[in-house]
Design a protein around this motif. Structure first.
Motif, PDB file in Angstrom:
ATOM      1  N   SER A  92       0.867  -1.188   0.000  1.00 23.69           N
ATOM      2  CA  SER A  92       0.000   0.000   0.000  1.00 23.69           C
ATOM      3  C   SER A  92       0.904   1.239   0.000  1.00 23.69           C
ATOM      4  O   SER A  92       1.444   1.622   1.042  1.00 23.69           O
ATOM      5  CB  SER A  92      -0.910   0.008   1.230  1.00 23.69           C
ATOM      6  N   VAL A  93       1.076   1.844  -1.154  1.00 25.69           N
ATOM      7  CA  VAL A  93       2.034   2.948  -1.250  1.00 25.69           C
ATOM      8  C   VAL A  93       1.568   4.182  -0.496  1.00 25.69           C
ATOM      9  O   VAL A  93       2.361   5.097  -0.252  1.00 25.69           O
ATOM     10  CB  VAL A  93       2.357   3.288  -2.723  1.00 25.69           C
ATOM     11  N   CYS A  94       0.293   4.214  -0.093  1.00 24.62           N
ATOM     12  CA  CYS A  94      -0.182   5.338   0.717  1.00 24.62           C
ATOM     13  C   CYS A  94       0.524   5.386   2.069  1.00 24.62           C
ATOM     14  O   CYS A  94       0.474   6.412   2.753  1.00 24.62           O
ATOM     15  CB  CYS A  94      -1.690   5.271   0.910  1.00 24.62           C
ATOM     16  N   GLU A  95       1.160   4.285   2.470  1.00 27.13           N
ATOM     17  CA  GLU A  95       1.920   4.279   3.719  1.00 27.13           C
ATOM     18  C   GLU A  95       3.108   5.238   3.643  1.00 27.13           C
ATOM     19  O   GLU A  95       3.543   5.772   4.652  1.00 27.13           O
ATOM     20  CB  GLU A  95       2.412   2.862   4.020  1.00 27.13           C
ATOM     21  N   ASP A  96       3.654   5.435   2.444  1.00 26.50           N
ATOM     22  CA  ASP A  96       4.802   6.333   2.280  1.00 26.50           C
ATOM     23  C   ASP A  96       4.894   6.762   0.820  1.00 26.50           C
ATOM     24  O   ASP A  96       5.632   6.174   0.032  1.00 26.50           O
ATOM     25  CB  ASP A  96       6.086   5.624   2.720  1.00 26.50           C
ATOM     26  N   TYR A  97       4.140   7.787   0.473  1.00 23.24           N
ATOM     27  CA  TYR A  97       4.198   8.285  -0.900  1.00 23.24           C
ATOM     28  C   TYR A  97       5.605   8.748  -1.267  1.00 23.24           C
ATOM     29  O   TYR A  97       6.012   8.700  -2.427  1.00 23.24           O
ATOM     30  CB  TYR A  97       3.213   9.437  -1.089  1.00 23.24           C
ATOM     31  N   GLY A  98       6.360   9.202  -0.266  1.00 23.85           N
ATOM     32  CA  GLY A  98       7.699   9.708  -0.521  1.00 23.85           C
ATOM     33  C   GLY A  98       8.669   8.659  -1.016  1.00 23.85           C
ATOM     34  O   GLY A  98       9.748   9.001  -1.522  1.00 23.85           O
TER      35      GLY A  98
END
Length: 680
Positions: A228-234
């Protein structure tokens, strides 16, 4: 649609094996590239899927991979480990092995003599998911991706859960589909006559239904945080072009990505489309020149070309608005639209200054209103994954509205355009510790017809966060607020905006096991919050334009429809038993014959049953049959069945598979699992 047979650069195709880091497993790849790429290297584009490049996705692959190659790229289609013609055994969705293999492929491509060392990834759905996830791992050669109909949040915006509730319609259906898909054999022509059967046996022995894992994680935990890339968009360093459709369940990901990624590395496009590439011309349209648009993306980020502002030019795509979105004009309710009326708008920022929140109370009274809807409310929800078929979209919602509690606005004096994710705020009490609440926003015409605009779900157990389950204390009022799916829609003057509230929504939402006195809602303390867009924001701006769709010449595949076909969606009501049954043919393409003589036969049926008064009567079944054969050369067949039911305390799962080669049994397996209901 324009079809291209000839390109500036001659295209060659080859099948190769790509090694992975374990040194034992190779992935099978098909590469289209310019014939002169060894002398004039090109960037590589990767599409990485479990869906079998030699048959299931071959028609779609033929539309785009040769097209990219003809425009100066090596376009590569790779079967994931354990699928198609790749070695190894299938794993879970987007597991660590799949992503590590993907990184290996990216690095391998960058090292080839015909490659410049720069790589892009693209894909729709699964391929869009792993493009994002591999971008978050940041392999150095990966400079840009195009992710279509994908998610940044595997828990709350995928096929398993929504709003913390079990997605009954796709939790079961997609698990059943993937059990059948993962069981398909490799092709002897790719892996060898002496290897295909041992490879197939190894796959079949390793199978484990996804359903067991998904239902073992009923809250947002580390299992769902993985991927889930929303955990770390950076973590995403590559440039991201995010594309979706208002009739696709993953559309909200586009809005989140353009909000959270840096302006110089993201662009978003949301059209009226279903779960399809937007150049394919499947309902609802209009289709766009998607390949040309992505070519602008690749040219800028993989070749450094950004000299032209024109739609068909070599670059300039970063001069486009950060978000290009389609605003649907009002339409009568229908289960399919060839073309949706509407227009494109551009937003330089997201959230946009053109959008303001319009809070509309659901009523003036503080007297509580009872919401206790029959269990089959939701039977007219339409397909969770609209695929461009005739029965995909929700029909007239009047029957659903009649089963729900509705709060209508006065007739509108002016046109009201919305763009974004509406929210619903409800002051309510639940008569049971576990309950759901579902809200739908509909456009009600003067003749009473009701068109679904958007909807949302909240499992009240997850109202304080998806990571934990907090039971409701009956007799206690709380205010809950939740988002509905993103949309672009214009309500016309004279129409009403309806908010329909229910505590059931079958088969989208698997019901809690307890049936009490329902919910009570205080209208005056409840509201719908609409993201209203000011059309004046477009004044003086250049209109948004796309080219007409263009593709490579289609693969000559012969499709067959049986003489007698069952309906795509059939609803029946046993009046005496009070039981409602929904039968669905997912209609992924049926039987077809490929140019190399391969005959691929596919049949599937999903069945959902529930009695109007009994949540524990809910039952869902997925059945699949797949046969692959070449006359006198090869014949393999599988049949699968997956069933889900529940008691008040447990989910009960039964799955089985049978496989045959040339009429002889290759495997026969069955699974029975019982999992406690912790929050679902």
């Amino acid at each position: 649609m324009r079809y291209r047979e000839h390109f500036e650069r001659q295209v060659v195709r080859e099948d190769v094996w790509i090694p992975t880091r374990d040194g034992r497993t190779r992935l099978h790849a098909r590469i289209w590239r310019p014939a002169d790429a060894a002398d004039d290297p090109v960037p590589a584009l990767l599409e990485y899927l479990p869906y079998r490049k030699t048959d299931w996705t071959a028609p779609r692959d033929a539309q785009r991979h040769p097209w990219y190659a003809g425009h100066g790229y090596a376009s590569v289609r790779v079967d994931i480990r354990g699928h198609g013609d790749s070695e190894g055994t299938p794993g879970d969705e987007y597991d660590a092995q799949e992503l590590a293999d993907g990184v290996d492929v990216v690095n391998w491509l960058a090292e080839q003599p015909w490659c410049t060392g720069k790589v892009g990834m693209f894909g729709i759905s699964w391929g869009g998911f792993n493009s994002l996830q591999i971008a978050a791992l940041a392999p150095e050669p990966l400079k840009a991706i195009v992710t279509v109909c994908s998610t940044d949040d595997r828990y709350d915006n995928d096929v398993h859960y929504t709003g913390g509730a079990v997605l009954g319609i796709d939790m079961l259906a997609w698990a059943g589909t993937m059990l059948a898909f993962a069981a398909r054999p490799p092709d002897p022509r790719s892996v060898g006559r002496d290897r295909w059967l041992p490879m197939w046996r190894e796959r079949l022995d390793a199978l484990e239904p996804f359903l067991h894992t998904w239902l073992a994680h009923q809250q947002r935990d580390d299992y769902w945080r993985h991927g889930s890339v929303c955990e770390d968009y950076g973590a995403i360093d590559a440039a991201v072009l995010a594309v979706g459709g208002w009739n696709d369940p993953y559309r909200d990901t586009v809005l989140r990505l353009v909000e959270h990624l840096p302006d110089d590395r993201v662009r978003g496009i949301v059209g009226p489309w279903s779960h399809q590439y937007p150049d394919r011309g499947l309902p609802p349209g209009p289709a766009i020149g998607f390949l040309q648009e992505t070519l602008r993306w690749w040219n800028q980020h993989l070749k450094g070309e950004a000299a032209s502002d024109s739609v068909s030019g070599a670059g300039g795509i970063m001069r486009e608005p950060k978000l290009r979105a389609w605003i649907n004009d009002p339409v009568p309710p229908a289960t399919s639209y060839d073309v949706m009326p509407g227009r494109w708008v551009g937003e330089s920022n997201w959230p946009s200054p053109s959008v303001t929140w319009d809070e509309r109370p659901l009523g003036q009274t503080h007297a509580p209103v009872l919401v206790r809807t029959p269990q089959h409310t939701g039977i007219d929800a339409g397909r969770f994954f609209p695929f461009g078929n005739a029965s995909d979209l929700p029909p007239d919602q009047r029957e659903e509205d009649g089963r729900s509690v509705c709060f209508d606005s006065e007739p509108l004096n002016d046109r009201v355009e919305i763009l974004g994710r509406p929210r619903v705020r409800l002051r309510l009490d639940s008569a049971t510790p576990r309950a759901h609440v579902i809200a739908r926003v509909c456009d009600v015409a003067p003749d009473g017809s009701s068109t679904l605009v958007t909807r949302g779900v909240l499992n009240l157990l997850s109202r304080r966060g998806r990571e934990r389950a907090v039971e409701w204390t009956p007799g206690t009022y709380e205010t809950v607020e939740f988002e509905l799916g993103g949309t672009g829609y214009a309500f016309p003057p004279g129409h009403r905006i309806r908010v329909a509230v229910s505590d059931t929504y079958w088969p989208w939402v698997w019901p809690h096991g307890e049936r009490g006195a329902g919910l009570t809602v205080v209208p005056a303390d409840s509201a719908v919050l609409l993201p209203v867009r000011d059309p004046a924001y477009d004044d003086g701006k250049e209109p948004i334009r796309f080219e007409e769709p263009e593709q490579a010449s289609p693969l000559p595949v012969a499709y067959e429809r049986p003489a007698e076909t069952r309906p795509e969606r059939l609803v029946t009501h046993d009046v005496a038993k009070g039981e409602w049954t929904l039968e669905v043919d997912p209609n992924y393409g049926g039987s077809r014959t490929y140019p190399d003589g391969l005959r691929y036969e596919e049949r599937a049926c999903e069945t959902y049953r529930i009695r109007a008064d009994d949540p524990l009567s809910a039952r869902a079944v997925s059945e699949w049959g797949i046969r692959l054969r070449r006359d006198g050369d090869w014949d393999a067949e599988i049949m699968t069945r997956t069933e889900l039911r529940a008691t008040a305390a447990e989910f009960i799962m039964d799955s089985r598979i049978e496989a045959w080669a040339d009429g002889e049994t290759v495997a026969k397996r069955a699974w029975h699992r019982v999992i406690p209901r912790t929050s679902a």
